[in-house]
Design a protein around this motif. Sequence first.
Motif, PDB file in Angstrom:
ATOM      1  N   GLU A   1       0.842  -1.196   0.000  1.00 26.99           N
ATOM      2  CA  GLU A   1       0.000   0.000   0.000  1.00 26.99           C
ATOM      3  C   GLU A   1       0.882   1.253   0.000  1.00 26.99           C
ATOM      4  O   GLU A   1       1.807   1.343   0.823  1.00 26.99           O
ATOM      5  CB  GLU A   1      -0.862   0.054   1.263  1.00 26.99           C
ATOM      6  N   PRO A   2       0.597   2.223  -0.844  1.00 29.72           N
ATOM      7  CA  PRO A   2       1.324   3.496  -0.771  1.00 29.72           C
ATOM      8  C   PRO A   2       0.634   4.520   0.115  1.00 29.72           C
ATOM      9  O   PRO A   2       1.011   5.686   0.138  1.00 29.72           O
ATOM     10  CB  PRO A   2       1.301   3.965  -2.234  1.00 29.72           C
ATOM     11  N   PHE A   3      -0.388   4.095   0.866  1.00 27.37           N
ATOM     12  CA  PHE A   3      -1.206   5.048   1.621  1.00 27.37           C
ATOM     13  C   PHE A   3      -0.381   5.796   2.661  1.00 27.37           C
ATOM     14  O   PHE A   3      -0.545   7.004   2.855  1.00 27.37           O
ATOM     15  CB  PHE A   3      -2.373   4.328   2.317  1.00 27.37           C
ATOM     16  N   LYS A   4       0.478   5.058   3.383  1.00 30.36           N
ATOM     17  CA  LYS A   4       1.272   5.697   4.417  1.00 30.36           C
ATOM     18  C   LYS A   4       2.160   6.789   3.816  1.00 30.36           C
ATOM     19  O   LYS A   4       2.289   7.885   4.373  1.00 30.36           O
ATOM     20  CB  LYS A   4       2.124   4.663   5.147  1.00 30.36           C
ATOM     21  N   THR A   5       2.748   6.498   2.684  1.00 31.49           N
ATOM     22  CA  THR A   5       3.657   7.447   2.046  1.00 31.49           C
ATOM     23  C   THR A   5       2.904   8.666   1.513  1.00 31.49           C
ATOM     24  O   THR A   5       3.261   9.811   1.813  1.00 31.49           O
ATOM     25  CB  THR A   5       4.399   6.766   0.881  1.00 31.49           C
ATOM     26  N   ALA A   6       1.854   8.415   0.733  1.00 28.33           N
ATOM     27  CA  ALA A   6       1.191   9.504   0.012  1.00 28.33           C
ATOM     28  C   ALA A   6       0.228  10.295   0.875  1.00 28.33           C
ATOM     29  O   ALA A   6       0.085  11.509   0.693  1.00 28.33           O
ATOM     30  CB  ALA A   6       0.445   8.936  -1.197  1.00 28.33           C
ATOM     31  N   ILE A   7      -0.429   9.647   1.817  1.00 35.20           N
ATOM     32  CA  ILE A   7      -1.472  10.325   2.602  1.00 35.20           C
ATOM     33  C   ILE A   7      -1.000  10.625   4.025  1.00 35.20           C
ATOM     34  O   ILE A   7      -0.990  11.777   4.458  1.00 35.20           O
ATOM     35  CB  ILE A   7      -2.759   9.474   2.627  1.00 35.20           C
ATOM     36  N   THR A   8      -0.572   9.603   4.765  1.00 37.21           N
ATOM     37  CA  THR A   8      -0.211   9.809   6.165  1.00 37.21           C
ATOM     38  C   THR A   8       1.017  10.696   6.319  1.00 37.21           C
ATOM     39  O   THR A   8       1.052  11.574   7.184  1.00 37.21           O
ATOM     40  CB  THR A   8       0.039   8.461   6.848  1.00 37.21           C
ATOM     41  N   LEU A   9       2.028  10.481   5.458  1.00 39.99           N
ATOM     42  CA  LEU A   9       3.307  11.184   5.614  1.00 39.99           C
ATOM     43  C   LEU A   9       3.537  12.253   4.550  1.00 39.99           C
ATOM     44  O   LEU A   9       4.628  12.813   4.468  1.00 39.99           O
ATOM     45  CB  LEU A   9       4.455  10.183   5.600  1.00 39.99           C
ATOM     46  N   TYR A  10       2.528  12.536   3.732  1.00 45.11           N
ATOM     47  CA  TYR A  10       2.614  13.626   2.742  1.00 45.11           C
ATOM     48  C   TYR A  10       3.841  13.488   1.829  1.00 45.11           C
ATOM     49  O   TYR A  10       4.459  14.482   1.457  1.00 45.11           O
ATOM     50  CB  TYR A  10       2.662  14.990   3.429  1.00 45.11           C
ATOM     51  N   PHE A  11       4.232  12.276   1.496  1.00 46.51           N
ATOM     52  CA  PHE A  11       5.390  11.990   0.637  1.00 46.51           C
ATOM     53  C   PHE A  11       6.722  12.355   1.295  1.00 46.51           C
ATOM     54  O   PHE A  11       7.754  12.368   0.627  1.00 46.51           O
ATOM     55  CB  PHE A  11       5.290  12.716  -0.712  1.00 46.51           C
ATOM     56  N   VAL A  12       6.730  12.657   2.587  1.00 44.84           N
ATOM     57  CA  VAL A  12       7.981  12.946   3.293  1.00 44.84           C
ATOM     58  C   VAL A  12       8.479  11.642   3.890  1.00 44.84           C
ATOM     59  O   VAL A  12       8.138  11.263   5.017  1.00 44.84           O
ATOM     60  CB  VAL A  12       7.776  14.019   4.383  1.00 44.84           C
ATOM     61  N   ARG A  13       9.327  10.942   3.125  1.00 42.81           N
ATOM     62  CA  ARG A  13       9.728   9.604   3.505  1.00 42.81           C
ATOM     63  C   ARG A  13      10.974   9.215   2.717  1.00 42.81           C
ATOM     64  O   ARG A  13      11.402   9.940   1.811  1.00 42.81           O
ATOM     65  CB  ARG A  13       8.585   8.627   3.211  1.00 42.81           C
ATOM     66  N   ALA A  14      11.566   8.088   3.049  1.00 43.47           N
ATOM     67  CA  ALA A  14      12.737   7.612   2.315  1.00 43.47           C
ATOM     68  C   ALA A  14      12.394   7.467   0.833  1.00 43.47           C
ATOM     69  O   ALA A  14      11.273   7.094   0.462  1.00 43.47           O
ATOM     70  CB  ALA A  14      13.209   6.273   2.885  1.00 43.47           C
ATOM     71  N   TRP A  15      13.375   7.734  -0.034  1.00 43.81           N
ATOM     72  CA  TRP A  15      13.108   7.839  -1.470  1.00 43.81           C
ATOM     73  C   TRP A  15      12.539   6.572  -2.099  1.00 43.81           C
ATOM     74  O   TRP A  15      11.712   6.679  -3.031  1.00 43.81           O
ATOM     75  CB  TRP A  15      14.364   8.298  -2.213  1.00 43.81           C
ATOM     76  N   PRO A  16      12.888   5.342  -1.669  1.00 47.33           N
ATOM     77  CA  PRO A  16      12.277   4.179  -2.335  1.00 47.33           C
ATOM     78  C   PRO A  16      10.750   4.151  -2.180  1.00 47.33           C
ATOM     79  O   PRO A  16      10.041   3.792  -3.120  1.00 47.33           O
ATOM     80  CB  PRO A  16      12.927   2.983  -1.647  1.00 47.33           C
ATOM     81  N   PHE A  17      10.262   4.539  -0.994  1.00 45.53           N
ATOM     82  CA  PHE A  17       8.816   4.542  -0.777  1.00 45.53           C
ATOM     83  C   PHE A  17       8.144   5.647  -1.592  1.00 45.53           C
ATOM     84  O   PHE A  17       7.063   5.448  -2.153  1.00 45.53           O
ATOM     85  CB  PHE A  17       8.511   4.711   0.708  1.00 45.53           C
ATOM     86  N   VAL A  18       8.784   6.810  -1.653  1.00 43.70           N
ATOM     87  CA  VAL A  18       8.234   7.912  -2.443  1.00 43.70           C
ATOM     88  C   VAL A  18       8.232   7.546  -3.919  1.00 43.70           C
ATOM     89  O   VAL A  18       7.252   7.798  -4.637  1.00 43.70           O
ATOM     90  CB  VAL A  18       9.042   9.205  -2.194  1.00 43.70           C
ATOM     91  N   ALA A  19       9.312   6.930  -4.387  1.00 40.41           N
ATOM     92  CA  ALA A  19       9.390   6.525  -5.794  1.00 40.41           C
ATOM     93  C   ALA A  19       8.297   5.513  -6.128  1.00 40.41           C
ATOM     94  O   ALA A  19       7.685   5.562  -7.207  1.00 40.41           O
ATOM     95  CB  ALA A  19      10.772   5.944  -6.091  1.00 40.41           C
ATOM     96  N   TYR A  20       8.040   4.588  -5.197  1.00 34.50           N
ATOM     97  CA  TYR A  20       6.988   3.587  -5.414  1.00 34.50           C
ATOM     98  C   TYR A  20       5.618   4.251  -5.523  1.00 34.50           C
ATOM     99  O   TYR A  20       4.836   3.944  -6.442  1.00 34.50           O
ATOM    100  CB  TYR A  20       7.016   2.577  -4.278  1.00 34.50           C
ATOM    101  N   ALA A  21       5.315   5.161  -4.588  1.00 29.74           N
ATOM    102  CA  ALA A  21       4.011   5.828  -4.608  1.00 29.74           C
ATOM    103  C   ALA A  21       3.840   6.665  -5.869  1.00 29.74           C
ATOM    104  O   ALA A  21       2.785   6.632  -6.524  1.00 29.74           O
ATOM    105  CB  ALA A  21       3.844   6.697  -3.363  1.00 29.74           C
ATOM    106  N   ILE A  22       4.881   7.410  -6.236  1.00 27.02           N
ATOM    107  CA  ILE A  22       4.800   8.230  -7.442  1.00 27.02           C
ATOM    108  C   ILE A  22       4.706   7.337  -8.680  1.00 27.02           C
ATOM    109  O   ILE A  22       3.986   7.642  -9.641  1.00 27.02           O
ATOM    110  CB  ILE A  22       6.015   9.183  -7.531  1.00 27.02           C
ATOM    111  N   GLY A  23       5.418   6.200  -8.658  1.00 24.48           N
ATOM    112  CA  GLY A  23       5.336   5.274  -9.768  1.00 24.48           C
ATOM    113  C   GLY A  23       3.920   4.762  -9.984  1.00 24.48           C
ATOM    114  O   GLY A  23       3.465   4.621 -11.135  1.00 24.48           O
ATOM    115  N   LEU A  24       3.208   4.495  -8.907  1.00 20.42           N
ATOM    116  CA  LEU A  24       1.821   4.042  -9.039  1.00 20.42           C
ATOM    117  C   LEU A  24       0.931   5.141  -9.607  1.00 20.42           C
ATOM    118  O   LEU A  24       0.001   4.860 -10.379  1.00 20.42           O
ATOM    119  CB  LEU A  24       1.292   3.584  -7.675  1.00 20.42           C
ATOM    120  N   LEU A  25       1.209   6.384  -9.226  1.00 15.94           N
ATOM    121  CA  LEU A  25       0.429   7.495  -9.783  1.00 15.94           C
ATOM    122  C   LEU A  25       0.729   7.668 -11.272  1.00 15.94           C
ATOM    123  O   LEU A  25      -0.173   7.977 -12.067  1.00 15.94           O
ATOM    124  CB  LEU A  25       0.737   8.783  -9.020  1.00 15.94           C
TER     125      LEU A  25
END
Length: 701
Positions: free
Chosen positions: A574-598
């Motif tokens: 789930e990218p929910f924690k990265t994109a919603i809970t943490l506003y994309f402020v997270r380690a780059w692999p998680f941010v890259a994954y969430a942005i990749g899904l978008l």
Amino acid sequence: MPARRASNLLRPALLALLALLLAVPLAAAGTLDRAGMERYFPAPLVVGERDATLPVWPILKQEAGSYEVFAYAFESIDLAPIPGFGGTPPDLLVALAPDGTFRDVRVVSHHEPVFLEGLGSEPLFAFVEQYVGMSARRPIRVGRPNARGSGAAPQTTVDGISMATASTRVINESILAASLAVARAKLGFGAANVGLKVEARPDPGEAPTVAELTARGWLRRLTVSNERAEAAFRDAGVAGAGDGPAAAPLIDLTFAYLNVPAIGRTLLGAERFAALTRELGPGDHAVMVVSHGPENPLGEDFVLGSIPDRLTVTQGGLAVNARDMAIERRGAAPALPDGAWTILRITGAAGFDPSAPWTLTTKLVRERGQIFPEKIAREFSADYALPADLFVREAAEAGPSWTDPWRARGVELGVIALALAGLVPVLARQRGLVADRRRFPMFRLAYLAFTLLFIGWSAQAQLSIVTLVGLVRAATVTHDLAFLLYDPPSLLLWAFVIATLFVWGRGTFCGWLCPFGALQEFVAWLAKPLRIRQVTVPPRLDRALRLAKYVVLAGILIAAATGSPLADSLSEAEPFKTAITLYFVRAWPFVAYAIGLLVLNLFVYKGFCRYLCPLGASLAVLGRLRLLDWIPRRAECGSPCQLCKVRCRYGAIGADGRIDYPECFQCMDCVTIIHDPGQCVPEVVARRRGRRIALQPVAAE
């Protein structure tokens, strides 16, 4: 049918998972042995023998040739296994000094999702460090971030952490509950007024005089003569008395409990007593202290509204937080001697029982030495007790710390409840707003914006597979679901989503209330101006990919049921924690994954939701229990008309016109089409031929 085959495949897997849930009896217990304790408390400290009746280790320190108790060390999970938001209790190592202050608080282990590859554990470590130096004798609350810097009392407030309010409240309750259990057993305090509400009875009409109150012991006096003070300081080698004869009072205090109308009205007068009653909060208590002697315990620098340094109210060995009320000081009974005075407020949270004996203590301070003066203090006390028949005693509401977020987030809960209440009639009345092809799309976009901005980023109420992981861990470890109560907005949404599952199926959440789903819909709008063409996934590949989310779901739940930490890692699907809970402020692999899904969403509409989302898979499974096939169909749907199938971007309508409800996101596009005589092809044809055709239900896939 593909969905039916998937259902047949999933049924034995779900039965096997249920058997695992019932078969795995994991226990929540501390993990530190003597060697573990010695790593936290190295020499010159010494770890003593573990208590035979309580899981507590005495930590010893050598003083003047003998060993004295430096602290009592224990793991919170042994004494207060309160489930966290990950479903299992956090384990905190707490070192409690003999006077009730926290020597140290450390995190031994936790499964709080927001701190696992989210914010990281460092904010959690910094959070628990705030307890060092605070006292278990006082209630400690979790404030907002930087609450102490904004004026909250540092003795009773710890700064909260943004995006982790539920987890920090659980950890706070774990620390305090475990510490009070040790304090009651080892330190002899903390047992007063637990689970009891005590209030003064309404006035029976009695109006005693000041002399009568004194004779009954309802108005007490604490007097310390010069001679008594001198004797108290004699061993310290300093003069403790003031000027004047030995028998003359140095400290002379008159004090009384004011909530009892017969006392409060006599001492303050009817008007001032009524004003005091209005100012006190529910369950609060007021104690008047008047100083007549030359030594004023309030001090010349005393600030109204603060906690007096030299006056303490204690009960059952517990120091009660008593703060000056900063109210008008005139209007007391003329029979009281003149002097500086205060009215101390004791809040209901302090656990004070006015029907039980309590003590007022005043402190006298003297200095020894001139260059580096040492302060020497001595305490003098007087007991106070009132008859029990002056009070009404009843069991108090439990009031654990999970009640705090419900009170603090009342506005958010109200807004979300109104939004949910407004959504139901829109979706239920298909010939209303849904049938309007101009207004309904605008309503849908506005609602999705509310879901993303308010429910998601503001209220932090993104539902997640993490909650299901917590439920599985609760079923196998703690058998306690209280962790759900620490996140009121999410719990409200869960209740609504579960209810709508039995009416409409999965689509109400996935199509309307998922913040990340809403974010994908807005990103998909960029495809047209960017001239990005959507990719059509071949039917056979599409059917195979749809099964992937069920495989991910099964892997997560089985890992959680078997106690494997792999459940937390798999939940990152789930990218929910990265994109919603943490506003994309997270380690780059998680941010890259969430942005990749978008980005994927620009080419394959809601590809994550359709193929990978484990939460969507769980809702799709439960949604098979829905009561209605609620999407209207016509006999012509599928043959010859294919308009709804072509327009459905989720691929939830088969070539024969049937609805695959587990894959339906309730966008209502097909409902709008079928109720619009200008869009529904069979109705357009029928009108041209002068006929009317009726809607009819068609069995779902």
